[in-house]
Design a protein around this motif. Structure first.
Motif, mmCIF file in Angstrom:
data_model
loop_
_atom_site.group_PDB
_atom_site.id
_atom_site.type_symbol
_atom_site.label_atom_id
_atom_site.label_comp_id
_atom_site.label_asym_id
_atom_site.label_seq_id
_atom_site.Cartn_x
_atom_site.Cartn_y
_atom_site.Cartn_z
ATOM 1 N N CYS A 187 139.288 66.941 40.652
ATOM 2 C CA CYS A 187 138.522 67.817 41.555
ATOM 3 C C CYS A 187 137.537 66.997 42.345
ATOM 4 O O CYS A 187 136.720 66.297 41.753
ATOM 5 C CB CYS A 187 137.679 68.795 40.744
ATOM 6 N N GLY A 188 137.546 67.140 43.662
ATOM 7 C CA GLY A 188 136.508 66.511 44.469
ATOM 8 C C GLY A 188 137.007 65.281 45.202
ATOM 9 O O GLY A 188 137.992 64.656 44.801
ATOM 10 N N GLY A 189 136.345 64.975 46.300
ATOM 11 C CA GLY A 189 136.685 63.778 47.060
ATOM 12 C C GLY A 189 137.810 63.986 48.057
ATOM 13 O O GLY A 189 138.447 63.026 48.475
ATOM 14 N N LEU A 190 138.074 65.234 48.452
ATOM 15 C CA LEU A 190 139.106 65.500 49.464
ATOM 16 C C LEU A 190 138.496 65.915 50.799
ATOM 17 O O LEU A 190 139.198 66.330 51.708
ATOM 18 C CB LEU A 190 140.068 66.594 48.983
ATOM 19 N N GLY A 191 137.181 65.840 50.907
ATOM 20 C CA GLY A 191 136.504 66.252 52.136
ATOM 21 C C GLY A 191 136.746 65.267 53.273
ATOM 22 O O GLY A 191 137.462 64.281 53.101
ATOM 23 N N PRO A 192 136.136 65.526 54.435
ATOM 24 C CA PRO A 192 136.398 64.713 55.621
ATOM 25 C C PRO A 192 135.476 63.510 55.772
ATOM 26 O O PRO A 192 135.656 62.732 56.706
ATOM 27 C CB PRO A 192 136.159 65.709 56.760
ATOM 28 N N THR A 193 134.485 63.341 54.898
ATOM 29 C CA THR A 193 133.500 62.280 55.153
ATOM 30 C C THR A 193 133.942 60.967 54.514
ATOM 31 O O THR A 193 134.826 60.955 53.658
ATOM 32 C CB THR A 193 132.103 62.683 54.617
ATOM 33 N N HIS A 206 137.315 62.721 61.803
ATOM 34 C CA HIS A 206 137.248 62.578 60.343
ATOM 35 C C HIS A 206 138.208 63.503 59.616
ATOM 36 O O HIS A 206 138.657 63.215 58.521
ATOM 37 C CB HIS A 206 135.823 62.871 59.842
ATOM 38 N N ASN A 207 138.455 64.672 60.203
ATOM 39 C CA ASN A 207 139.256 65.659 59.497
ATOM 40 C C ASN A 207 140.751 65.328 59.454
ATOM 41 O O ASN A 207 141.488 65.919 58.684
ATOM 42 C CB ASN A 207 139.066 67.059 60.108
ATOM 43 N N VAL A 208 141.186 64.393 60.301
ATOM 44 C CA VAL A 208 142.607 64.046 60.325
ATOM 45 C C VAL A 208 143.082 63.617 58.936
ATOM 46 O O VAL A 208 144.203 63.910 58.517
ATOM 47 C CB VAL A 208 142.884 62.939 61.372
ATOM 48 N N SER A 209 142.200 62.945 58.187
ATOM 49 C CA SER A 209 142.587 62.485 56.846
ATOM 50 C C SER A 209 143.033 63.646 55.960
ATOM 51 O O SER A 209 143.806 63.470 55.021
ATOM 52 C CB SER A 209 141.416 61.749 56.186
ATOM 53 N N GLN A 210 142.543 64.838 56.264
ATOM 54 C CA GLN A 210 142.879 65.984 55.414
ATOM 55 C C GLN A 210 144.305 66.490 55.644
ATOM 56 O O GLN A 210 144.770 67.367 54.927
ATOM 57 C CB GLN A 210 141.868 67.116 55.641
#
Lengths: 411, 411
Positions: B59-65, B107-111
């Motif tokens: 859980c965690g670390g999937l955000g855009p930053t 930044h959001n492209v990584s998602q």
């Protein structure tokens, strides 16, 4: 350590609390693990963690029951014999005698056992002492009971001072300042802060920590070598923020409790307060009496959960309730006046609202709350509409009433 | 995954929630780890956990930053290439357009990136989808965002159904029964339970969970193939324990709250209760009003924190206080009678005691508490001496008063 943590019956609050304490001291936490009440798993986790850290803190599994295995597991893993400490035995016996038992229950004897070479960390709040165990391969392991109250007491009184000495040369403390606010939403506050600080404030870091009772802003900076310049930078940022945060700010002790601020002001002025509560059902009184010595400033309260009780106990005019409704400015003020005169205090606070989930209407939806403060030469009522569930509305209502009193006392 | 979890700024509630869901499905959680936002640490933890389990949920670390590293770290650890999923890209672009952005922030492209061979788990509540990744060496890794609302949604809608299929043959749902007690110390209870169950009760497992308000006993058994026989075994053990636990037992909902049990009985009987509190300062009233609909059974309370308030608000005889002291059986009973008559209820509870840290004496040390219940044709007072600090004494006192009412209602 604990099956209940893995099963989800208990939320791990100890881990976060310890993280804060250790970070404050200058010890970064590398990793946290939650393992079952199983000797092999406990021993394995401790040994693995010691490969990655010089200090491992283990919480839980020091109780008197057969599923409490931490003490034995760690002693076995390190090849350390357990011996019964006579002083701990005497303490346990005295403790049980004090609470009316004729003898020490057999199961509790395990709580007097100490691994060879370990230091006993006194636990005046419970029967399981903490233990500081030197690992044979280097590093230190601290064993603490899982009961939060006991764990916190031992940590503050015994663990942190010792650890500070052990790692004296290498602590990396973080300087921080807290700005405590109440009565403003996190998103609104963060927007105003961004407008006020458009550029970078590096190396100062700013974080918003929303709580039910308000939003805290934490300013941090790694102390590094220049302690005084770090403190100076924090002060500069704080001063920049003043115009934005001051209207919502209160000053409190480290726990961020507005009760502490209110109590101090009342005590200094030699004044007293009473409360009249409806939807919060005693929460406001409970908060005001939470600190030691509160009888100096708090005389009593009336919880009037029904209309008749507002009339009979507080002297609220029945016609007022009929025309304005129980959740109204007029009734909030009448309740506070009633509490003030019944208990003959300098100040009184009142709360009347709709905590939900039932009882809401179109005009007064769930979350509608009136709080009032009545004091020497001052009367003031405040209307709020709180988000959240029943518990959230109640907590926010009590906090709003306390903040209201705080603002009047500060004037 | 998250620095804020290690620093203690955030309490890990996701871990407990996932533990409940997985246990309910029949998947025992072996271990939980909390690691920093650091690619190496994330990869290491996932690989270590895979040695010990067939399923690892991250859980965690999937955000855009830039400090969101989980997706890349796991892909690298498994040697899996990341490719941009066109459907996810379209979804992200639509999402940002919907919230008024003209284009997708870079930044959001990584998602929209997916490791080779992974299954996308839809997240209608946020921008980061979950991912189900087969580990090259066997086993499965699920990646979820850390935002609780999104994590919960993906788990319920996408993860659990898939996992139930993957491990279909080997799910081990756990049956459990709770025995809630109050008024008996954990060690004393566990000793009596041991005497009562001298042999093994395998495959039933028994655990003690002490809380400030009492000790819970949890009986569990893996459901295995014989669900009905499992339930039967639990009942047998529960019946064996009855003589030992019944005097201290109360029945409550899953949260183990005695208030729930008391409220249900009062509501069924169409009866009401009021309270008079001294040292608990509103805690008892607060607990009785914690549940929705409490106004049906709770009419009000008087918090009399001073001697004069006991006399004026509750009609306690001043001579009684002078001769017995405010913390006494006589005053406890008089307080309960006063509350009952002032609020015209069927029942009333009272508490008067020394919560500490000040105010204790040799005859009445800190922790000395009198609670009383007064009802139709019954009056009863109980003397207790509680361990613990101010908070502990207050919580235990309120619980004791509620247990006292519960025992009278049960008669």
């Amino acid at each position: 350590v604990g099956n209940e943590l893995l099963l989800g019956a208990t939320i791990d609050t100890n881990g976060a609390w310890l993280g804060i304490q250790l970070a404050d001291l200058g010890i970064p936490v590398r990793e946290r693990r939650v393992v079952a009440d199983h000797a092999g798993e406990i021993a394995h986790a401790v040994q693995e963690c010691l490969k990655n850290a010089e200090l491992v803190v283990v919480c839980g599994g020091l109780g008197p029951t057969p599923d409490d295995l931490t003490r034995q597991a760690v002693a076995d893993a390190f090849g350390l014999a357990l011996h019964t400490d006579p002083e701990l035995m005497r303490g346990l016996e005295a403790r049980f005698k004090r609470y009316g038992h004729t003898r020490l229950p057999e199961h509790n004897v395990s709580q007097a056992q100490v691994p060879q070479g370990a230091t006993v960390l006194a636990n005046p709040r419970g029967s399981a002492p903490g233990l500081l165990v030197p690992a044979p391969s280097g590093g230190w392991v601290v064993l603490l009971p899982g009961v939060p109250r006991e764990m916190r007491g031992i940590t503050l009184e015994e663990v942190l001072p010792r650890v500070a000495t052990l790692f004296e040369d290498r602590l990396q403390p973080i300087l921080q300042r807290w700005i405590r606010t109440t009565g403003i939403a996190e998103s609104v506050l963060s927007e105003r802060v961004s407008e006020r600080l458009p550029g970078s404030i590096d190396p100062v870091e700013l974080a918003f920590l929303p709580r039910l009772t308000g939003v805290d802003i934490r300013l941090t900076i790694a102390q590094g070598e220049g302690a005084s310049s770090g403190a100076h930078l924090l002060e500069e940022v704080e001063a920049l923020l003043a115009p934005v945060v001051d209207p919502f700010r209160y000053y409190a002790d480290e726990t961020g409790d507005v009760v502490e601020a209110v109590s101090r002001r009342l005590a200094r002025a030699g004044q007293t307060v009473a409360v009249a509560e409806s939807c919060t059902g005693g929460l406001l009184a409970q908060r005001l009496t939470g600190l030691p010595g509160s009888s100096q400033i708090f005389l009593g309260g009336l919880i009037t959960y029904s209309d008749p009780s507002k009339i009979e106990l507080l002297g609220v005019d029945a016609a007022l309730i009929a025309s304005h409704g129980a959740v109204s400015e007029a009734v909030a003020l009448a309740m506070a006046r009633g509490a003030r005169s019944r208990l003959e205090t300098d100040w009184a606070l009142s709360i009347t609202g709709v905590a939900g989930p039932g009882g809401g209407s179109e005009a007064k939806p769930v979350g509608t709350v009136w709080t009032a403060v009545v004091g020497p030469d001052t009367e003031h009522a405040q209307h709020r509409r709180f988000p959240g569930d029943r518990e959230g509305v109640r907590v926010r209502s009590a906090q709003a009433a306390l903040a209201l009193l705080h603002s009047r006392l500060a004037e």
